[in-house]
Design an enzyme around this catalytic site. Structure first.
Site, PDB file in Angstrom:
ATOM      1  N   GLN A   1       0.370  -1.295  -0.091  1.00 20.40           N
ATOM      2  CA  GLN A   1      -0.592   0.565   0.095  1.00 20.40           C
ATOM      3  C   GLN A   1       0.907   1.162  -0.023  1.00 20.40           C
ATOM      4  OE1 GLN A   1      -3.192  -0.131  -0.651  1.00 20.40           O
ATOM      5  NE2 GLN A   1      -4.558  -1.295  -0.092  1.00 20.40           N
ATOM      6  N   SER A   2       0.890   2.412   0.715  1.00 22.73           N
ATOM      7  CA  SER A   2       1.241   3.185   0.971  1.00 22.73           C
ATOM      8  C   SER A   2       2.755   3.628   1.393  1.00 22.73           C
ATOM      9  CB  SER A   2       0.688   4.686   1.677  1.00 22.73           C
ATOM     10  OG  SER A   2      -0.884   4.657   0.807  1.00 22.73           O
ATOM     11  N   VAL A   3       2.720   2.043   2.187  1.00 21.66           N
ATOM     12  CA  VAL A   3       4.740   1.818   1.692  1.00 21.66           C
ATOM     13  C   VAL A   3       5.481   2.024   0.976  1.00 21.66           C
ATOM     14  CG1 VAL A   3       6.471   1.306   3.031  1.00 21.66           C
ATOM     15  CG2 VAL A   3       4.190   0.610   4.105  1.00 21.66           C
TER      16      VAL A   3
END
Lengths: 314, 640, 337
Positions: free
Chosen positions: B362-364
């Site tokens: 995801q947003s990592v």
């Protein structure tokens, strides 16, 4: 697995000056295990909500209650002992979220009162976190809103947040989706189920909506005219109902698959609470009725099922 | 014509019917019914199903002449309701019957059953003998005993009331009957009686029903055709079998699923939610297009010295005390790897994960982009103080015409963008549709490029922190455009292989093959930890400088104090900030981390030289409780 | 805020209508105002001359607009009986009446609400019945009759309170009240003249009690009914289910919800008190608007009657406006419409 709630032979009369005017609950026997859900299904006036009210110890003074309610480690508890633990160990969510919140206080003010009662410190932070966890995106705005400024679905989520401010042992959900649109109701059901899995509270789920009950419950109790007529694992009750009433109820659900005009019907109406009932309350509407049905039916154990009926055989 | 039957005669023709209710603060008003056209054939049951506010009742009222439509109209049995004399209208009305939801309310409480049924007959001018005969006949047909005739509505049960209402509706021998939620206030067993009765009467009297209900079970049971109504329009019309067996519109599908009692199933619209995401996050490449980010030929190895005492630490958070394994289970952990001072000290996998399986970041993914930009800047490929449209002229006219690369890296672009993951109308949902992460039937936002071009500015850039996923996608596009190299190849060459990745990673691409930079990377847990190690090791891996030390130091310093922060960020990390696609805490031990929705983290504590890579499949995208639990968990591990 | 403007403009409209009606009524009363002014012995010529002086010969609409113009300019005409400016007469008498209304209303609200709450709490028990009887007596007993009864019992037989008047006559010489605002009791307090204060309050008890009886009865019944209604609402059940203490539920939650209608009734019955003062002031010889009104009515003093009517209308509108404001403050839903 430990038992959270055990109700034995619960009966409730309403009396005026010592004279019994009606007996809306005539024998409720149910048991809820820790972390599990018991669904109570029944039609209007069968005593679903009254059962919840009795458990919460909120019956009016004109009501006389017999039988036992055992709760978690407290053992048998009476009305005043219940008053001490309701709102913390037992919490409840209600049918109509619009009327369940006080119209002249903000959601924040109402949640704060409950949080104070539970001795929660750092209330604001906990409230924000709780509202977030029930899927309300903008908790600060929700806290500052009055009930009429929010939708039914949002209010029901806020109600769930209030019930779960600190994790209760038992959550009573009384028709929590009835006042909501089907899709919103389903979101609320999913949310409750998710939170239950995460936090491990037991649940008493009350509804007239058989589909909703079947979806969230581990066990189901079918109740008719103030008496439990059938209990068992949810899947079993739904797939092979034993009591003639349960069979009738499930057969009455309309669907595209059933040919038009052929729904199973139960003749007549649910008896009014004022009716003086002798023997099996369902007998007069029952197609399987036999002579013995005018006497109190026995509880027949069929596998993991209990059925109150003269006709079914174990 | 429908369902194989021949329906010759049209008895009701609804043409472009529109009803607009005036709104106090709007000139346009509220369009309850928006240009609906449909024909009703003789002898059929047309069911309209919709939720509250869908406009179904307004439609019925307008169609049957109870309410005046704003435009459009109905032709009943060849005659229009509009512009008719009173007498002609009344004659036409005699062909219409009405049954409403609240049976007790639609019968005058002071009237006897006889009077209620007789009233329309009297108005039609029938003599009293004929009336009595007709009333008795109707009573018999709706299954009521004539002994009930003298009763009043409050002496009847709900089912009996509805039977009286049906008898009254049928009194004048109508051809078309409006059934508006006819069973909604009845119990299940009584509802079945009424539904059976309605079907019997329809057959015997050759009636046509226009049925309105919120209850899909009732509508699909009784109707030949079903129209699904939402926001004033029919989103789907078809034979009942068509609609029920092969629903086309997502709302119809959702309604059918809800009524079937089924849990939400795995599909392109649900895969990110719990519990579907448990499998989905580990298997993204099986249902979305991905590109490979290749592993290194000489992977970075770490010593393994598992520290069992970590299992005994207790963590106090959210009014409870947890041991580490309890808290990991509580936050739906799929995998966790802890590396301290270049040694693997803790490693656990759950939910079918292993050290070889990949998991969606995801947003990592954004933090990895941040590191790539550090390399690109150092190599002089780009100038981050230039506006984005300088490199991507396609974006002139959008928010990215003025916003600089640096502002996009620090999330200080003032943009009209709602990052609401639950709102299907939000820009975030549009972004997901454009990226192919959700079904897109809107005909808009086909691909990331066209979506990003529609973004507009909401104010002055660089003033305030505003988390917006689109900013990362635009940067992934920009860098591959400038270098004329696919984004996944840049990652392979400048990050993944130099840092010594052990396994291949992948990144999701949109329909045009553009990488979804905001959250599309999947990798193994250990490789994510290797990425975190770059920060601890001042950008070095395997003896080489992968990312510049100066960039790490600048990032660790956090955002400028001039940038206005956000409430939620300050609530979680007082004094914390967002810089170069990383989150930075304030205080003595300055931690730096990347976060993804549903519980993905890479947590780096430079002080204790600890890196934690952790994957979860939480049921909901973001919430404060889970964030707090994660923070407590990471801090407890680092402090151990 | 727009709502407040709406309320204000509609209030103005009501005021115009009220002034027009009273004006018209005064003109159609079957008695010649000119005759009333100069007395029964005047000649026809005198009367005709006076009609011109008073402007009574002009068409009614013009008379009306003239009247409005003059009213706005503070010229409310001259009383036919006292020959003084009506506005001055009113200003002189108003403070006495307002003080009386203030004390009567305070008494009615405090005791009415407390008794109502008490009755609700002990619903169906002995306490409830006693309060019910008191309330019904208060509502049904005419003010002049109750006034006479109280006078006979407390002033006559027991002699606890003075029978009539606002102050003892001697007070004028012993402890004269310095006029500041014109409100005698209030002025006596701010000037530190406590002897006068005590004397004034002593005189106030019986008339205020008499005047408050109706409102007290109404308020106590209303408070009880509202509280019981609120107590049966879902949100009260919810509050109990969440273990909130009975005290909190009753006094903080339920009472707050029951208040808005009580405020409405308070406002309405304050307006009703204005007519109540007619009788009470007459009985207790109270030098206020009420006795002025009665005298004016009896002598068909139409400028005075019009002035008093206008004053009553203004009073009524002001009270309603205040009630609206309080309502909006107490119930967030008011702003919806």
């Amino acid at each position: 697995m430990s038992t959270v709630l055990k109700i034995s032979e619960l009966e409730v009369d309403f009396q005026i000056n010592g004279v019994i005017t009606n007996t809306p609950l005539r024998g409720i026997n149910i048991e809820i295990k820790a972390g599990k859900t018991l669904g109570i299904v029944g039609e209007t006036g069968c005593g679903k909500t009254l059962t919840a009210t009795a458990i919460m110890g909120l019956l009016p003074s004109s009501a006389v209650q017999r039988g036992q309610i055992e709760f978690a480690d407290h053992g048998v508890i009476n009305k005043s002992e219940m008053a001490a633990i309701r709102g913390s160990e037992i919490t409840m969510i209600f049918q109509n979220p619009q009327s369940a919140f006080n119209p002249i206080f903000t959601i924040g003010a109402q949640l704060t009162m409950v949080a104070q009662r539970r001795g929660i410190s750092d209330i604001k932070a906990i409230l924000v976190a709780r509202l977030e966890s029930v899927g309300l995106r903008d908790p600060r705005r929700v806290l500052e809103s009055y009930p009429h400024e929010l939708s039914g679905g949002m209010l029901q989520r806020a109600m769930i947040a209030m019930a779960l401010l600190s994790t209760p042992t038992l959550l009573i959900a009384d028709e929590p989706t009835t006042a909501l649109d089907a899709t919103i109701g389903d979101q609320v059901l999913t949310l409750i189920a998710t939170l239950q899995k995460r936090e491990g509270f037991a649940m008493l789920f009350i509804s007239h909506d058989v589909t909703a009950v079947a979806k969230v419950s581990d066990e189901i109790a079918v109740i008719y005219a103030g008496r439990v007529v059938e209990t068992g694992p949810a899947h079993d009750v739904m797939s092979s109902p034993q009591h003639p009433y349960t069979r009738g109820l499930l057969g009455a659900i309309p669907s595209a698959e059933k040919a038009r005009g052929t729904l199973v019907t139960i003749p007549g109406n649910v008896p009014s609470v004022l009716t003086n009932i002798k023997g099996c309350a369902f007998a007069e509407r029952c197609s399987a009725r036999i002579d013995k049905c005018d006497q109190e039916p026995p509880i027949v154990e069929i596998g993991n099922r209990s059925v109150a009926c003269w006709v079914v055989k174990s | 014509m429908l369902g194989g039957e021949i329906m010759s005669e049209i008895v009701m023709q609804i043409t472009e019917l529109t009803k607009v209710f005036p709104l106090r603060d709007s000139k346009v008003g509220f369009k309850a019914v928006d240009s609906i056209s449909i024909d009703l054939y003789k002898g059929e049951v047309l069911g309209v199903v919709g939720e509250s506010g869908s406009g179904k009742s307004t439609l019925a009222r307008c169609a049957f002449g109870i309410t005046e439509p704003t435009s459009g109209g109905t032709i009943i049995l060849g005659q229009s309701l509009v512009g008719k004399s009173r007498k002609a209208t009344r004659e036409l009305r005699a062909h219409l019957g009405f049954v409403f939801q609240d049976p007790a309310g639609s019968i005058n409480p002071r009237m006897s059953v006889h009077a209620a049924i007789a009233e329309p007959l009297m108005l039609a001018g029938m003599d009293s003998d004929s009336i009595d005969k007709r009333v008795n006949f109707l009573m018999d047909r709706v299954g009521l005993a004539t002994s009930q005739l003298s009763r009043k509505s409050h002496e009847l049960s709900g089912g009996q009331c509805q039977r009286v209402a049906i008898a009254r509706a049928l009194a004048t021998n109508p051809k078309i009957v409006l059934l508006d939620e006819p069973t909604s206030s009845l119990d299940l067993s009584v509802q079945a009686q009424i539904l059976n009765l309605l079907e019997e009467l329809r057959r015997d009297f050759d009636l046509t029903y226009f049925l309105i209900s919120h209850n899909l079970d009732v509508v699909s049971h009784l109707s030949d055709r079903v129209a699904v109504m939402k926001d004033g329009v029919f989103v789907e019309v078809g034979s009942t079998r068509q609609v029920v067996d092969a629903p086309k519109h997502p709302f119809t599908r959702e309604l059918i699923r809800v009524y079937s009692g089924a849990a939400r199933e795995f599909d392109l619209d649900t895969w990110q939610d719990g519990p579907m995401n448990r499998w989905a996050f580990q298997n993204v490449s099986t249902f979305l297009p991905t590109r490979k980010i290749e592993a290194s030929t000489k992977p970075l190895e770490f010593k393994a010295l598992i520290d069992d005492t970590l299992d005994a630490i207790t963590i106090d958070v959210a009014d409870s005390t947890y041991t580490l394994p309890e808290l990991l289970a509580d936050v739906d952990t799929d995998a966790i790897v802890v590396v301290r001072k270049a040694t693997l000290v803790y490693e656990k996998y759950f939910n079918d994960m292993t050290e070889d399986s990949v998991h969606l970041l995801q947003s990592v993914s954004k933090s990895i982009l941040g590191a790539l930009y550090a390399v690109m800047v150092e190599r002089g490929v780009i100038d981050i103080d230039k506006p984005i449209a300088f490199y991507l002229p396609e974006l002139v006219g959008s928010v990215y015409e003025d916003a600089t690369i640096a502002q996009a890296l620090d999330m200080t672009v003032a943009i009209n963008f709602s990052e609401d993951y639950s709102d299907p109308q939000s820009e975030m949902a549009r972004l997901d549709r454009a990226a192919g992460w959700r079904t897109n039937t809107t005909g808009q936002d086909l691909g990331l490029r066209s979506f990003l071009g529609t973004m507009t500015a909401s104010g002055e850039h660089g003033k305030a922190y505003q988390y917006c996923s689109a900013n990362t996608d635009v940067l992934a596009w920009l860098i591959s455009e400038v270098t004329q190299t696919p984004y996944q190849e840049l990652l392979t060459r400048y990050i993944w292989q130099p840092m010594g990745a052990h396994d291949d990673a992948s990144i999701i691409v949109d329909s045009e093959g553009l990488s979804v930079g905001n959250g599309g990377i999947s990798c193994t847990t250990r490789d994510l930890a290797r990425f975190g190690l770059l920060i601890v090791n001042h950008g070095r891996a395997n003896g080489e400088q992968v990312i510049p030390t100066a960039w790490i130091d600048a990032t660790l310093a956090g955002a400028s104090a001039d940038v206005e922060s956000a409430d939620y960020l300050q609530a979680l990390h007082p004094g914390g900030s967002y810089k170069n696609k990383w989150w930075i805490t304030a205080g003595a031990s300055r931690e730096i981390f990347g976060v993804g929705i549903y519980g993905q983290y890479v947590w780096v504590d430079p002080t204790s030289e600890t890196v934690i890579a952790k994957f979860s499949s939480l049921p909901i995208p973001v919430d404060g409780v889970h964030s707090r639990k994660h923070m407590a968990l990471f801090k407890a591990i680092c402090a151990h | 805020m727009r709502i407040m403007w709406n309320r204000l403009s509609s209030a103005l409209l009501v005021l115009c209508a009220a002034s027009f009606i009273t004006f018209t009524l005064a003109r159609v009363i079957p008695s010649d105002p000119a005759l009333a002014y100069i007395g029964p012995k005047a000649t026809a010529a005198d009367s005709a001359k006076l009609r011109i002086t008073l402007g009574l010969d002009q068409p009614i609409p013009i008379q009306y607009f003239k009247y409005v113009w003059q009213t706005l300019n503070g010229n409310w005409g001259y009383s036919l009986s006292t020959k003084q400016p009506v506005l001055q007469e009113i200003i002189d008498r108003l403070p006495a009446t307002l003080e009386l209304i203030f004390f009567a209303m305070s008494f009615a609200v405090i005791f009415g609400v407390v008794m109502g709450v008490y009755a609700a709490k002990y619903r169906g028990r002995f306490q409830d019945s006693v309060i019910r009887i008191l309330a019904i007596a208060g509502v049904s007993m005419p003010a002049f009759w109750l006034g006479l009864l109280l006078q006979m019992l407390f002033a006559g037989r027991l002699a606890w309170f003075p029978a009539t008047g606002q102050f003892d006559i001697e007070l004028k010489y012993d402890n004269p009240i310095t006029k500041v605002t014109g409100f005698p009791v209030f002025d006596s307090i701010i000037t530190g003249n406590f002897a006068a204060t005590m004397n004034g309050l002593h005189h106030m008890v019986l008339p205020a009690l008499t005047l408050s009886a109706y409102s007290f009865g109404l308020l106590s019944r209303m408070a009880r009914a509202n509280l019981l209604e609120v107590m049966s609402q879902d949100y009260i059940k919810v509050a109990r289910a969440y273990g909130l203490s009975e005290r909190l539920v009753f006094f903080k939650l339920a009472l707050r919800n029951a208040l808005p209608p009580i405020v409405t009734v308070t406002g309405l019955s304050t307006a009703y008190l204005i007519t109540g003062t007619f009788f009470v002031e007459q009985v207790y010889n109270w030098p206020g608007i009420g006795s002025f009104a009665v005298n004016s009515l009896l002598s068909i003093d139409y400028p005075a009657i019009m002035g008093i009517t206008l004053l009553a209308a203004i009073g009524y509108l002001v009270i309603n406006f205040i009630v609206d404001l309080i309502h909006a403050k107490m119930d967030p839903r008011v702003w919806m419409r």
